[in-house]
Design a protein around this motif. Structure first.
Motif, PDB file in Angstrom:
ATOM      1  N   MET A  38      -2.445   6.456  -0.599  1.00  0.00           N
ATOM      2  CA  MET A  38      -1.473   7.529  -0.811  1.00  0.00           C
ATOM      3  C   MET A  38      -0.062   6.974  -0.873  1.00  0.00           C
ATOM      4  O   MET A  38       0.759   7.402  -1.692  1.00  0.00           O
ATOM      5  CB  MET A  38      -1.583   8.588   0.283  1.00  0.00           C
ATOM      6  N   SER A  39       0.236   6.002  -0.035  1.00  0.00           N
ATOM      7  CA  SER A  39       1.559   5.391  -0.034  1.00  0.00           C
ATOM      8  C   SER A  39       1.843   4.696  -1.363  1.00  0.00           C
ATOM      9  O   SER A  39       2.949   4.795  -1.907  1.00  0.00           O
ATOM     10  CB  SER A  39       1.666   4.397   1.119  1.00  0.00           C
ATOM     11  N   LEU A  40       0.857   3.998  -1.896  1.00  0.00           N
ATOM     12  CA  LEU A  40       1.027   3.337  -3.196  1.00  0.00           C
ATOM     13  C   LEU A  40       1.276   4.358  -4.313  1.00  0.00           C
ATOM     14  O   LEU A  40       2.167   4.183  -5.145  1.00  0.00           O
ATOM     15  CB  LEU A  40      -0.198   2.490  -3.524  1.00  0.00           C
ATOM     16  N   VAL A  41       0.499   5.421  -4.318  1.00  0.00           N
ATOM     17  CA  VAL A  41       0.677   6.465  -5.335  1.00  0.00           C
ATOM     18  C   VAL A  41       2.030   7.130  -5.174  1.00  0.00           C
ATOM     19  O   VAL A  41       2.752   7.352  -6.154  1.00  0.00           O
ATOM     20  CB  VAL A  41      -0.473   7.507  -5.271  1.00  0.00           C
ATOM     21  N   GLU A  76      -7.067   9.997  -9.857  1.00  0.00           N
ATOM     22  CA  GLU A  76      -7.926   8.899 -10.267  1.00  0.00           C
ATOM     23  C   GLU A  76      -7.394   7.564  -9.742  1.00  0.00           C
ATOM     24  O   GLU A  76      -8.155   6.705  -9.282  1.00  0.00           O
ATOM     25  CB  GLU A  76      -8.009   8.852 -11.796  1.00  0.00           C
ATOM     26  N   LEU A  77      -6.082   7.387  -9.822  1.00  0.00           N
ATOM     27  CA  LEU A  77      -5.454   6.177  -9.313  1.00  0.00           C
ATOM     28  C   LEU A  77      -5.685   6.055  -7.810  1.00  0.00           C
ATOM     29  O   LEU A  77      -6.047   4.983  -7.306  1.00  0.00           O
ATOM     30  CB  LEU A  77      -3.962   6.197  -9.625  1.00  0.00           C
ATOM     31  N   PHE A  78      -5.497   7.150  -7.085  1.00  0.00           N
ATOM     32  CA  PHE A  78      -5.738   7.184  -5.647  1.00  0.00           C
ATOM     33  C   PHE A  78      -7.174   6.763  -5.329  1.00  0.00           C
ATOM     34  O   PHE A  78      -7.413   5.918  -4.463  1.00  0.00           O
ATOM     35  CB  PHE A  78      -5.456   8.594  -5.099  1.00  0.00           C
ATOM     36  N   LEU A  79      -8.132   7.340  -6.051  1.00  0.00           N
ATOM     37  CA  LEU A  79      -9.540   7.006  -5.817  1.00  0.00           C
ATOM     38  C   LEU A  79      -9.825   5.544  -6.137  1.00  0.00           C
ATOM     39  O   LEU A  79     -10.611   4.884  -5.441  1.00  0.00           O
ATOM     40  CB  LEU A  79     -10.446   7.918  -6.654  1.00  0.00           C
ATOM     41  N   SER A  80      -9.178   5.023  -7.159  1.00  0.00           N
ATOM     42  CA  SER A  80      -9.354   3.612  -7.516  1.00  0.00           C
ATOM     43  C   SER A  80      -8.844   2.701  -6.408  1.00  0.00           C
ATOM     44  O   SER A  80      -9.475   1.683  -6.090  1.00  0.00           O
ATOM     45  CB  SER A  80      -8.630   3.289  -8.823  1.00  0.00           C
ATOM     46  N   TYR A  81      -7.704   3.044  -5.838  1.00  0.00           N
ATOM     47  CA  TYR A  81      -7.181   2.266  -4.711  1.00  0.00           C
ATOM     48  C   TYR A  81      -8.153   2.318  -3.532  1.00  0.00           C
ATOM     49  O   TYR A  81      -8.405   1.314  -2.872  1.00  0.00           O
ATOM     50  CB  TYR A  81      -5.804   2.766  -4.271  1.00  0.00           C
ATOM     51  N   ARG A  82      -8.704   3.495  -3.267  1.00  0.00           N
ATOM     52  CA  ARG A  82      -9.677   3.633  -2.181  1.00  0.00           C
ATOM     53  C   ARG A  82     -10.908   2.778  -2.456  1.00  0.00           C
ATOM     54  O   ARG A  82     -11.401   2.086  -1.584  1.00  0.00           O
ATOM     55  CB  ARG A  82     -10.110   5.096  -2.019  1.00  0.00           C
ATOM     56  N   ASP A  83     -11.401   2.811  -3.689  1.00  0.00           N
ATOM     57  CA  ASP A  83     -12.573   2.013  -4.058  1.00  0.00           C
ATOM     58  C   ASP A  83     -12.294   0.518  -3.941  1.00  0.00           C
ATOM     59  O   ASP A  83     -13.204  -0.275  -3.706  1.00  0.00           O
ATOM     60  CB  ASP A  83     -13.028   2.335  -5.482  1.00  0.00           C
ATOM     61  N   ALA A  84     -11.023   0.140  -4.121  1.00  0.00           N
ATOM     62  CA  ALA A  84     -10.640  -1.271  -4.034  1.00  0.00           C
ATOM     63  C   ALA A  84     -10.517  -1.742  -2.582  1.00  0.00           C
ATOM     64  O   ALA A  84     -10.308  -2.928  -2.336  1.00  0.00           O
ATOM     65  CB  ALA A  84      -9.325  -1.498  -4.769  1.00  0.00           C
ATOM     66  N   LEU A 135       1.238  18.702 -16.618  1.00  0.00           N
ATOM     67  CA  LEU A 135       1.304  18.518 -15.171  1.00  0.00           C
ATOM     68  C   LEU A 135      -0.098  18.338 -14.581  1.00  0.00           C
ATOM     69  O   LEU A 135      -0.315  17.466 -13.737  1.00  0.00           O
ATOM     70  CB  LEU A 135       2.015  19.702 -14.518  1.00  0.00           C
ATOM     71  N   ALA A 136      -1.045  19.138 -15.038  1.00  0.00           N
ATOM     72  CA  ALA A 136      -2.429  19.011 -14.564  1.00  0.00           C
ATOM     73  C   ALA A 136      -3.012  17.665 -14.984  1.00  0.00           C
ATOM     74  O   ALA A 136      -3.722  17.016 -14.204  1.00  0.00           O
ATOM     75  CB  ALA A 136      -3.281  20.151 -15.097  1.00  0.00           C
ATOM     76  N   ARG A 137      -2.698  17.228 -16.174  1.00  0.00           N
ATOM     77  CA  ARG A 137      -3.175  15.939 -16.674  1.00  0.00           C
ATOM     78  C   ARG A 137      -2.613  14.796 -15.815  1.00  0.00           C
ATOM     79  O   ARG A 137      -3.321  13.871 -15.437  1.00  0.00           O
ATOM     80  CB  ARG A 137      -2.782  15.766 -18.136  1.00  0.00           C
ATOM     81  N   ALA A 138      -1.326  14.884 -15.482  1.00  0.00           N
ATOM     82  CA  ALA A 138      -0.687  13.864 -14.646  1.00  0.00           C
ATOM     83  C   ALA A 138      -1.297  13.872 -13.244  1.00  0.00           C
ATOM     84  O   ALA A 138      -1.534  12.805 -12.659  1.00  0.00           O
ATOM     85  CB  ALA A 138       0.818  14.102 -14.580  1.00  0.00           C
ATOM     86  N   GLY A 139      -1.541  15.053 -12.715  1.00  0.00           N
ATOM     87  CA  GLY A 139      -2.161  15.161 -11.389  1.00  0.00           C
ATOM     88  C   GLY A 139      -3.553  14.540 -11.357  1.00  0.00           C
ATOM     89  O   GLY A 139      -3.906  13.843 -10.414  1.00  0.00           O
ATOM     90  N   ALA A 140      -4.316  14.771 -12.409  1.00  0.00           N
ATOM     91  CA  ALA A 140      -5.658  14.187 -12.490  1.00  0.00           C
ATOM     92  C   ALA A 140      -5.577  12.667 -12.568  1.00  0.00           C
ATOM     93  O   ALA A 140      -6.368  11.960 -11.932  1.00  0.00           O
ATOM     94  CB  ALA A 140      -6.400  14.753 -13.701  1.00  0.00           C
ATOM     95  N   ALA A 141      -4.615  12.151 -13.307  1.00  0.00           N
ATOM     96  CA  ALA A 141      -4.449  10.705 -13.425  1.00  0.00           C
ATOM     97  C   ALA A 141      -4.045  10.090 -12.080  1.00  0.00           C
ATOM     98  O   ALA A 141      -4.550   9.030 -11.701  1.00  0.00           O
ATOM     99  CB  ALA A 141      -3.412  10.376 -14.496  1.00  0.00           C
ATOM    100  N   LEU A 142      -3.167  10.763 -11.352  1.00  0.00           N
ATOM    101  CA  LEU A 142      -2.759  10.269 -10.037  1.00  0.00           C
ATOM    102  C   LEU A 142      -3.923  10.293  -9.054  1.00  0.00           C
ATOM    103  O   LEU A 142      -4.090   9.378  -8.237  1.00  0.00           O
ATOM    104  CB  LEU A 142      -1.584  11.077  -9.497  1.00  0.00           C
TER     105      LEU A 142
END
Length: 55
Positions: free
Chosen positions: A37-40, A21-29, A12-19
């Motif tokens: 947040m909506s995409l995630v 990271e995905l959120f931050l990647s969307y922000r960086d994009a 669960l912690a691993r999945a949370g970290a991946a999500l």
């Protein structure tokens, strides 16, 4: 069980970290915080539905 130590990070912690990271990647994009947040959220909802339906 061998002499190997247990992994202190749960799935669960691993999945949370991946999500996160995905959120931050969307922000960086260039997405806004709300858009990212909506995409995630949508991705998580799709995964949960698929798991429930067994697909």
């Amino acid at each position: 069980m061998g002499d190997e130590p247990q992994d202190p990070i749960t799935e669960l912690a691993r999945a949370g970290a991946a999500l996160h990271e995905l959120f931050l990647s969307y922000r960086d994009a260039g997405f806004t915080e709300d858009q990212a947040m909506s995409l995630v959220r949508t991705m998580v909802e799709v995964q949960v539905r698929a798991a429930i339906e067994g697909t």
